[in-house]
Design an enzyme around this catalytic site. Structure first.
Site, mmCIF file in Angstrom:
data_model
loop_
_atom_site.group_PDB
_atom_site.id
_atom_site.type_symbol
_atom_site.label_atom_id
_atom_site.label_comp_id
_atom_site.label_asym_id
_atom_site.label_seq_id
_atom_site.Cartn_x
_atom_site.Cartn_y
_atom_site.Cartn_z
ATOM 1 N N HIS A 16 0.879 -1.176 0.000
ATOM 2 C CA HIS A 16 0.000 0.000 0.000
ATOM 3 C C HIS A 16 0.915 1.225 0.000
ATOM 4 C CE1 HIS A 16 -3.591 -2.417 1.232
ATOM 5 N NE2 HIS A 16 -2.655 -3.153 1.813
ATOM 6 N N PHE A 17 1.021 1.882 -1.134
ATOM 7 C CA PHE A 17 1.933 3.030 -1.222
ATOM 8 C C PHE A 17 1.200 4.375 -1.157
ATOM 9 C CE2 PHE A 17 5.861 0.706 -3.234
ATOM 10 C CZ PHE A 17 6.149 0.157 -1.997
ATOM 11 N N ARG A 18 -0.115 4.342 -0.930
ATOM 12 C CA ARG A 18 -0.881 5.531 -0.489
ATOM 13 C C ARG A 18 -0.981 6.661 -1.491
ATOM 14 N NH1 ARG A 18 -2.833 2.286 3.265
ATOM 15 N NH2 ARG A 18 -1.627 2.067 5.146
ATOM 16 N N ASN A 32 -6.731 0.730 -2.319
ATOM 17 C CA ASN A 32 -7.397 1.563 -1.307
ATOM 18 C C ASN A 32 -6.690 2.903 -1.105
ATOM 19 O OD1 ASN A 32 -5.220 0.185 -0.130
ATOM 20 N ND2 ASN A 32 -6.155 0.135 1.890
ATOM 21 N N HIS A 36 -8.840 -9.856 0.475
ATOM 22 C CA HIS A 36 -8.628 -9.723 1.914
ATOM 23 C C HIS A 36 -9.775 -10.478 2.577
ATOM 24 C CE1 HIS A 36 -7.551 -7.141 5.549
ATOM 25 N NE2 HIS A 36 -8.587 -7.859 5.936
ATOM 26 N N HIS A 71 -2.549 -12.628 2.553
ATOM 27 C CA HIS A 71 -2.183 -12.675 3.989
ATOM 28 C C HIS A 71 -2.983 -13.668 4.858
ATOM 29 C CE1 HIS A 71 -5.420 -9.788 3.888
ATOM 30 N NE2 HIS A 71 -4.688 -8.722 3.769
ATOM 31 N N ASP A 73 2.320 -6.896 2.578
ATOM 32 C CA ASP A 73 1.185 -6.038 2.959
ATOM 33 C C ASP A 73 1.709 -4.735 3.578
ATOM 34 O OD1 ASP A 73 -1.371 -5.097 3.348
ATOM 35 O OD2 ASP A 73 -1.842 -6.417 5.033
ATOM 36 N N HIS A 77 1.532 3.827 8.230
ATOM 37 C CA HIS A 77 0.811 4.943 8.857
ATOM 38 C C HIS A 77 1.855 5.694 9.669
ATOM 39 C CE1 HIS A 77 -3.115 3.173 7.878
ATOM 40 N NE2 HIS A 77 -2.630 2.023 8.295
HETATM 41 O O1 DOR Z 1 -3.706 -3.766 8.342
HETATM 42 C C1 DOR Z 1 -3.976 -3.475 7.179
HETATM 43 N N1 DOR Z 1 -3.743 -2.258 6.691
HETATM 44 N N2 DOR Z 1 -4.531 -4.389 6.395
HETATM 45 C C2 DOR Z 1 -5.019 -4.084 5.176
HETATM 46 O O2 DOR Z 1 -5.542 -4.954 4.514
HETATM 47 C C3 DOR Z 1 -4.975 -2.705 4.691
HETATM 48 C C4 DOR Z 1 -3.863 -1.998 5.296
HETATM 49 C C5 DOR Z 1 -3.858 -0.510 5.021
HETATM 50 O O3 DOR Z 1 -4.090 -0.126 3.885
HETATM 51 O O4 DOR Z 1 -3.599 0.245 5.952
#
Ligand code: DOR
Length: 446
Positions: free
Chosen positions: A60-62, A92, A174, A228, A298, A302
């Site tokens: 997840h590179f946001r 996402n 997921h 996962h 994964d 944050h």
């Molecule tokens: O813990 C998680 N964080 N699991 C996920 O599937 C998404 C990810 C996130 O995008 O923060």
């Protein structure tokens, strides 16, 4: 441009062999090239092992939209340092990658920002099956059958049936059951302690959703990759004589258990949640016996400020691309697995699951995505040295033996002597979905 890497121990599909390797431009031209071949650069790799670059199929590179946590540039720098030459990124973001247009926008953004090779899943919603059916230039479709960071969620049976029935791209999901999470929440009452996260998202929650998705895949004869896996309970569900199902496990589900909340608190709050030491052991065994084929991170950064909020405000996710290979090389050092197995789990298998062209092995004609590792190098993971924008690691202070020392992406050095070539740009991954996935492609040369 020709680079000759001399005297490395090459991890080939047929085993480990000391040989020279010649790169021409972005490809592996020859293993054991003729003596005296003309070259522009010679690298003496005596004492090191050369591996195909790691392919991380879940990050997840946001970017776009949540770039205070990470972006495609900083995430890719962390990859280069960690020996990850290709990543597949999740939908996402903000906006979500749930249309062909958003997918193409992300590919265009990565072309300007990513130091390593890249690909992007298209995310499912209850309404976008037409977009999913149209999409190309993607490894496949991602479904959040359980909610996680962001608001992507498809848990109605009718919507799931349509996605499996009306699309042809490989699907991954997921797997945590939303109804079980809701019931657990009612039972637990007010949530106040991060340890409760593993009760909220418990074993049953993982097992029900994995079972449901695998049933759909089998009924619709659709390729399906379980992201996962976190419990021993899911493992019997993965057996699949028809060759439709593959599965992966993440370092945090192999290495952390509920006892670690005391030490690490919400830093190891993840979805799926961290489980027990018995689950750690069963998941490791499942890798060794082939029940699980892939290791992916994964990587879900944050900021520390966000993570330090009290539970349940603290978000789920931890960063890992920078250290995943070293974490596994350390297991080689401990005698828990072989280097060939690590290469199979982290490079060969993801390339085959997602039908990647030219990736996942050291062989003539394949892309020159390579990582040179020093199996004896000892180094401690330090928050202050992390390249991920969030600037921390749950393994802060942990010393590992076995580290990447140099990384090539498409024939260009992107990491060497502790520094990343920030100006280099990786390429979009090419897929040939007619190959039919992991079980229909061999792991031998060619
Ligand atoms: O813990 C998680 N964080 N699991 C996920 O599937 C998404 C990810 C996130 O995008 O923060």
């Amino acid at each position: 441009m020709r680079t000759l890497i001399r005297h490395a121990d090459l991890v080939l599909p047929t085993g480990i062999r000391r040989a020279d390797l010649l790169i021409e431009n972005d490809r592996i031209l020859a293993i054991d090239p003729p003596v005296g071949v003309a070259t522009d650069e010679v690298v003496d790799a005596t004492g090191f092992h050369l591996l195909p670059g790691v392919i991380d199929d879940q990050v997840h590179f946001r970017d776009p939209g949540l770039t205070h946590k990470e972006d495609l540039h900083t995430g890719s720098l962390a990859c280069a340092k960690g020996g990850v030459t290709t990543f597949l990124e999740m939908p996402n973001t903000k906006p979500t990658t749930t249309s062909v247009t958003a997918l193409h926008d992300k590919l265009a953004l990565a072309a300007t920002k990513s130091v390593v090779n890249y690909g992007f899943y298209i995310g499912a919603t209850p309404q976008n099956v037409a977009e999913l059916a149209l999409a190309e230039r993607t490894p496949g479709i991602k479904i959040f059958i359980g909610s996680s960071t962001g608001d992507l969620l498809v848990d109605q049976q009718s919507a799931l049936e349509r996605i499996f029935a009306e699309t042809t791209l490989p699907i991954c999901a997921h797997c945590e059951d939303e109804a079980t999470i809701t019931a657990n929440k009612a039972r637990l009452g007010t949530l106040h302690d991060v340890r409760q996260h593993s009760q909220l998202r418990d074993h049953l929650c993982a097992r029900i959703a994995t079972q449901r998705a695998i049933d759909l895949a089998k009924r619709y004869n659709h390729r399906f990759h379980v992201l996962h896996v976190s419990t021993a309970d899911e493992l019997p569900l993965l057996s699949d004589p028809r060759g439709l199902i593959t599965a992966e496990v993440c370092p945090h589900h192999l290495l952390f258990h509920v006892g670690d909340y005391d030490r690490l608190g919400s830093l190891i709050q993840m979805n799926p949640s961290i489980k027990t030491a018995a689950d750690n052991a069963a998941l490791w065994q499942a890798l060794l016996d082939g029940t699980i084929q892939v290791i992916a991170t994964d990587h879900a950064p944050h900021t520390l400020e966000e993570k330090r909020q009290s539970y349940p405000q603290s978000p789920s996710g931890l960063p890992a691309v920078e250290n995943s290979l070293a974490l596994m090389l350390d297991r080689v050092h401990q005698g828990l697995c072989t280097l060939e197995q690590v290469v199979r789990w982290m490079s060969d298998a993801p390339a085959r699951v997602w039908d990647m062209v030219g990736k996942g092995r050291i062989a003539e004609g394949y892309d020159a995505d390579l990582v040179l590792v020093d199996l004896n190098k000892k180094q401690t993971i330090r928050n202050t040295e992390q390249l991920t924008k969030c600037g921390w690691s749950p393994w802060n202070g942990v010393e590992l033996t076995g580290w990447p020392v140099r990384t090539w992406v498409m024939g260009q050095t992107v990491f060497q002597d502790g520094r990343v070539a920030t100006a280099h740009r990786g390429q979009e991954v090419q897929y040939d979905h007619s190959r039919g996935g992991y079980w229909r492609t061999d792991s031998g040369p060619g």
